[in-house]
Design a protein around this motif. Structure first.
Motif, PDB file in Angstrom:
ATOM      1  N   GLU A  40       0.859  -1.174   0.000  1.00  0.00           N
ATOM      2  CA  GLU A  40       0.000   0.000   0.000  1.00  0.00           C
ATOM      3  C   GLU A  40       0.902   1.232   0.000  1.00  0.00           C
ATOM      4  O   GLU A  40       2.110   1.132   0.295  1.00  0.00           O
ATOM      5  CB  GLU A  40      -0.920  -0.013   1.213  1.00  0.00           C
ATOM      6  CG  GLU A  40      -0.219   0.022   2.553  1.00  0.00           C
ATOM      7  CD  GLU A  40      -1.210  -0.177   3.701  1.00  0.00           C
ATOM      8  OE1 GLU A  40      -1.802   0.831   4.090  1.00  0.00           O
ATOM      9  OE2 GLU A  40      -1.384  -1.316   4.168  1.00  0.00           O
ATOM     10  N   PRO A  41       0.380   2.414  -0.345  1.00  0.00           N
ATOM     11  CA  PRO A  41       1.239   3.602  -0.400  1.00  0.00           C
ATOM     12  C   PRO A  41       2.032   3.851   0.883  1.00  0.00           C
ATOM     13  O   PRO A  41       3.228   4.159   0.822  1.00  0.00           O
ATOM     14  CB  PRO A  41       0.250   4.729  -0.683  1.00  0.00           C
ATOM     15  CG  PRO A  41      -0.846   4.069  -1.454  1.00  0.00           C
ATOM     16  CD  PRO A  41      -0.981   2.701  -0.845  1.00  0.00           C
ATOM     17  N   ALA A  42       1.376   3.693   2.041  1.00  0.00           N
ATOM     18  CA  ALA A  42       2.094   3.887   3.301  1.00  0.00           C
ATOM     19  C   ALA A  42       3.219   2.875   3.455  1.00  0.00           C
ATOM     20  O   ALA A  42       4.258   3.165   4.064  1.00  0.00           O
ATOM     21  CB  ALA A  42       1.123   3.778   4.479  1.00  0.00           C
ATOM     22  N   GLY A  43       3.016   1.684   2.902  1.00  0.00           N
ATOM     23  CA  GLY A  43       4.039   0.655   2.976  1.00  0.00           C
ATOM     24  C   GLY A  43       5.172   0.853   2.000  1.00  0.00           C
ATOM     25  O   GLY A  43       6.245   0.255   2.148  1.00  0.00           O
ATOM     26  N   ALA A  44       4.955   1.671   0.982  1.00  0.00           N
ATOM     27  CA  ALA A  44       5.988   1.941  -0.027  1.00  0.00           C
ATOM     28  C   ALA A  44       6.829   3.160   0.310  1.00  0.00           C
ATOM     29  O   ALA A  44       7.840   3.427  -0.353  1.00  0.00           O
ATOM     30  CB  ALA A  44       5.335   2.134  -1.394  1.00  0.00           C
ATOM     31  N   VAL A  45       6.440   3.906   1.317  1.00  0.00           N
ATOM     32  CA  VAL A  45       7.086   5.176   1.644  1.00  0.00           C
ATOM     33  C   VAL A  45       8.564   5.001   1.978  1.00  0.00           C
ATOM     34  O   VAL A  45       9.411   5.785   1.537  1.00  0.00           O
ATOM     35  CB  VAL A  45       6.328   5.865   2.805  1.00  0.00           C
ATOM     36  CG1 VAL A  45       7.191   6.922   3.475  1.00  0.00           C
ATOM     37  CG2 VAL A  45       5.051   6.503   2.287  1.00  0.00           C
ATOM     38  N   ALA A  46       8.895   3.958   2.769  1.00  0.00           N
ATOM     39  CA  ALA A  46      10.290   3.788   3.176  1.00  0.00           C
ATOM     40  C   ALA A  46      11.178   3.511   1.970  1.00  0.00           C
ATOM     41  O   ALA A  46      12.235   4.122   1.803  1.00  0.00           O
ATOM     42  CB  ALA A  46      10.399   2.660   4.200  1.00  0.00           C
ATOM     43  N   ALA A  47      10.748   2.598   1.102  1.00  0.00           N
ATOM     44  CA  ALA A  47      11.534   2.298  -0.093  1.00  0.00           C
ATOM     45  C   ALA A  47      11.635   3.514  -1.004  1.00  0.00           C
ATOM     46  O   ALA A  47      12.643   3.703  -1.697  1.00  0.00           O
ATOM     47  CB  ALA A  47      10.911   1.128  -0.845  1.00  0.00           C
ATOM     48  N   ALA A  48      10.599   4.361  -0.993  1.00  0.00           N
ATOM     49  CA  ALA A  48      10.613   5.561  -1.827  1.00  0.00           C
ATOM     50  C   ALA A  48      11.799   6.460  -1.488  1.00  0.00           C
ATOM     51  O   ALA A  48      12.368   7.110  -2.373  1.00  0.00           O
ATOM     52  CB  ALA A  48       9.306   6.333  -1.660  1.00  0.00           C
ATOM     53  N   ALA A  49      12.183   6.502  -0.229  1.00  0.00           N
ATOM     54  CA  ALA A  49      13.315   7.345   0.164  1.00  0.00           C
ATOM     55  C   ALA A  49      14.609   6.862  -0.474  1.00  0.00           C
ATOM     56  O   ALA A  49      15.456   7.661  -0.883  1.00  0.00           O
ATOM     57  CB  ALA A  49      13.448   7.367   1.683  1.00  0.00           C
ATOM     58  N   PHE A  50      14.778   5.547  -0.565  1.00  0.00           N
ATOM     59  CA  PHE A  50      15.969   4.981  -1.201  1.00  0.00           C
ATOM     60  C   PHE A  50      15.921   5.185  -2.706  1.00  0.00           C
ATOM     61  O   PHE A  50      16.896   5.644  -3.318  1.00  0.00           O
ATOM     62  CB  PHE A  50      16.064   3.490  -0.870  1.00  0.00           C
ATOM     63  CG  PHE A  50      17.348   2.832  -1.299  1.00  0.00           C
ATOM     64  CD1 PHE A  50      18.383   2.650  -0.398  1.00  0.00           C
ATOM     65  CD2 PHE A  50      17.524   2.380  -2.600  1.00  0.00           C
ATOM     66  CE1 PHE A  50      19.572   2.034  -0.781  1.00  0.00           C
ATOM     67  CE2 PHE A  50      18.695   1.773  -3.010  1.00  0.00           C
ATOM     68  CZ  PHE A  50      19.731   1.594  -2.095  1.00  0.00           C
ATOM     69  N   LEU A  51      14.778   4.870  -3.309  1.00  0.00           N
ATOM     70  CA  LEU A  51      14.660   4.927  -4.762  1.00  0.00           C
ATOM     71  C   LEU A  51      14.754   6.354  -5.291  1.00  0.00           C
ATOM     72  O   LEU A  51      15.168   6.572  -6.432  1.00  0.00           O
ATOM     73  CB  LEU A  51      13.342   4.286  -5.194  1.00  0.00           C
ATOM     74  CG  LEU A  51      13.221   2.791  -4.881  1.00  0.00           C
ATOM     75  CD1 LEU A  51      11.842   2.275  -5.240  1.00  0.00           C
ATOM     76  CD2 LEU A  51      14.291   1.994  -5.605  1.00  0.00           C
TER      77      LEU A  51
END
Length: 321
Positions: free
Chosen positions: A278-289
Motif C-alpha cells: 500500500e502507499p504507506a508501505g511503499a514510503v520507506a523504499a521511496a526514500a531509497f529509490l
C-alpha cells in the motif's frame, strides 16, 4: 523517561502465537546488472497476517491485559491496519473489539475490519477527535480503552520487526521505516540501536503528512493543520508523546518524499519484487529509490502493509501518467 527495553521486545516475541509470521526479507535489484549485488532489501510485512505489521503490536497489547480487562472488550482508534490487527487478534482470543475510524478511511480496510469481526464507529474528519471518541465509548460501554499512540506495549510489539531484520541481514548499515504516530519507527529503532548502535535508522514521511518531521524540529509533539497524502495509513497529524521520545533518542533523522515518489516506489516494488505494497508501505523504499538517503549503504526498507484498493492503484497510475 522510561524507554522500551530490548529484553521486553525479546520477551514479547516469545509470546507470539503461531499465526504471527516471521516475514521474509527480499532483495531489490535496481536493474538486471544489480542482481546479486543489491543494496536495498525489503522487509515484507505486507505478507504478515491481516496484511500489515500491526498484528505484532495488537497481540502484544492484548497479552499484557488482565482477564477482566479483556472480558470488557477493547476499543481503540485506527486508520485501518491496527483495526484489522485487533479485529483478527480479538476473534482468535474471543475479545470484543470496537474501532473508531475517520470517515476517509479506506473502504477496503473498513470492510476487512468488519470481516474479522470488529465493530466500526466513524468519527468524522478530524484525526484529533478519534481518541476522545474512544474514551467516550469506553466509558459508555464499560470497555477497556487503548491509546495505541501512547501504549508502551505497542512499541514493544513493533520492535520485534527490528530483531528479525538484524538477524536476517549481515553487514546491515541502514534501516528505513515509515512514520505516522511514530510507534513502528520507535519500536524498530529501539530494537536496532540497543543491539547495534552503528546501524542508521531513518524515518520516512510524505511531504504533506510530516507531523513527526515538524515535531523533531520543534523538539516536542506538534500538530500540523494540513494533511494530504495518498499514504492513507500514515494519517497522524501529530506523533504520540511516548513514541516521539523514542524517535528523539533512537532515530537518526526523518526524510520526506513526494506523492510522485511514493507512487513510483509502489510500481517499482510491484514489478521488480512482485510485492504489493500500500502507499504507506511503499514510503520507506521511496526514500531509497528517490536517493533521499545514502544508496551505497546495505539498507532494509520496511514494507509495512499491503492493504490497497483498486481505486488507489489507479490513482497512483494517473499521478505517473
Amino acid at each position: 523517561m522510561n524507554y522500551v527495553q530490548l529484553k521486553n521486545i525479546e520477551r514479547a516475541r516469545t509470546q507470539f502465537p503461531n499465526w504471527i509470521r516471521r516475514t521474509p526479507i527480499i532483495p531489490f535489484s535496481l536493474d538486471s546488472s544489480d542482481v546479486g549485488k543489491e543494496k536495498l532489501f525489503l522487509k515484507a510485512e505486507n505478507l504478515q497476517v491481516t496484511g500489515a505489521y500491526k498484528i505484532r503490536a495488537a497481540i502484544t497489547i492484548l497479552n499484557s491485559l488482565t482477564k477482566e480487562q479483556l472480558s470488557k472488550g477493547v476499543v481503540l482508534t485506527s486508520s485501518g491496519n491496527f483495526a484489522q490487527a485487533f479485529a483478527y487478534a480479538g476473534s482468535c482470543l474471543e475479545v470484543k473489539i470496537v474501532v473508531v475510524m475517520l470517515d476517509r478511511t479506506s473502504s477496503y480496510k473498513v470492510k476487512a475490519t468488519r470481516g474479522y469481526g470488529a465493530e466500526v464507529v466513524f468519527c468524522g474528519t478530524d484525526a484529533l477527535s478519534r481518541q476522545p471518541m474512544v474514551e467516550k465509548i469506553a466509558k459508555d460501554r464499560g470497555m477497556t480503552a487503548i491509546d495505541t499512540w501512547e501504549e508502551p506495549m505497542a512499541t514493544v510489539g513493533h520492535g520485534t520487526i527490528g530483531l528479525e531484520i538484524l538477524e536476517d541481514i549481515e553487514n546491515l548499515e541502514a534501516v528505513l521505516v515509515p512514520v505516522s504516530s511514530g510507534g513502528v519507527a520507535a519500536g524498530i529503532s529501539a530494537a536496532i540501536k540497543q543491539t547495534n548502535p552503528k546501524v542508521k535508522v531513518i524515518g520516512v514521511q510524505p511531504e504533506k503528512a510530516n507531523a513527526a518531521y515538524v515535531s523533531l524540529q520543534a523538539g516536542e509533539p506538534t500538530a500540523i493543520d494540513y494533511w494530504n497524502s495518498i499514504a492513507d495509513g500514515l494519517s497522524a497529524v501529530r506523533p504520540g508523546l511516548f513514541p516521539f521520545r523514542h524517535l528523539q533518542r533512537f532515530l537518526d533523522e526523518i526524510v520526506l518524499v513526494s506523492e510522485i515518489e511514493i507512487a513510483n516506489a509502489f510500481y517499482e516494488i510491484l514489478y521488480r519484487c512482485k510485492i504489493l505494497a500500500e502507499p504507506a508501505g511503499a514510503v520507506a523504499a521511496a526514500a531509497f529509490l528517490s536517493k533521499k538517503v545514502n544508496i551505497d549503504l546495505i539498507t532494509v526498507a520496511a514494507v509495512t502493509g499491503g492493504n490497497v484498493t483498486d481505486e488507489m492503484v489507479l490513482a497512483m497510475k494517473k499521478m505517473l501518467d
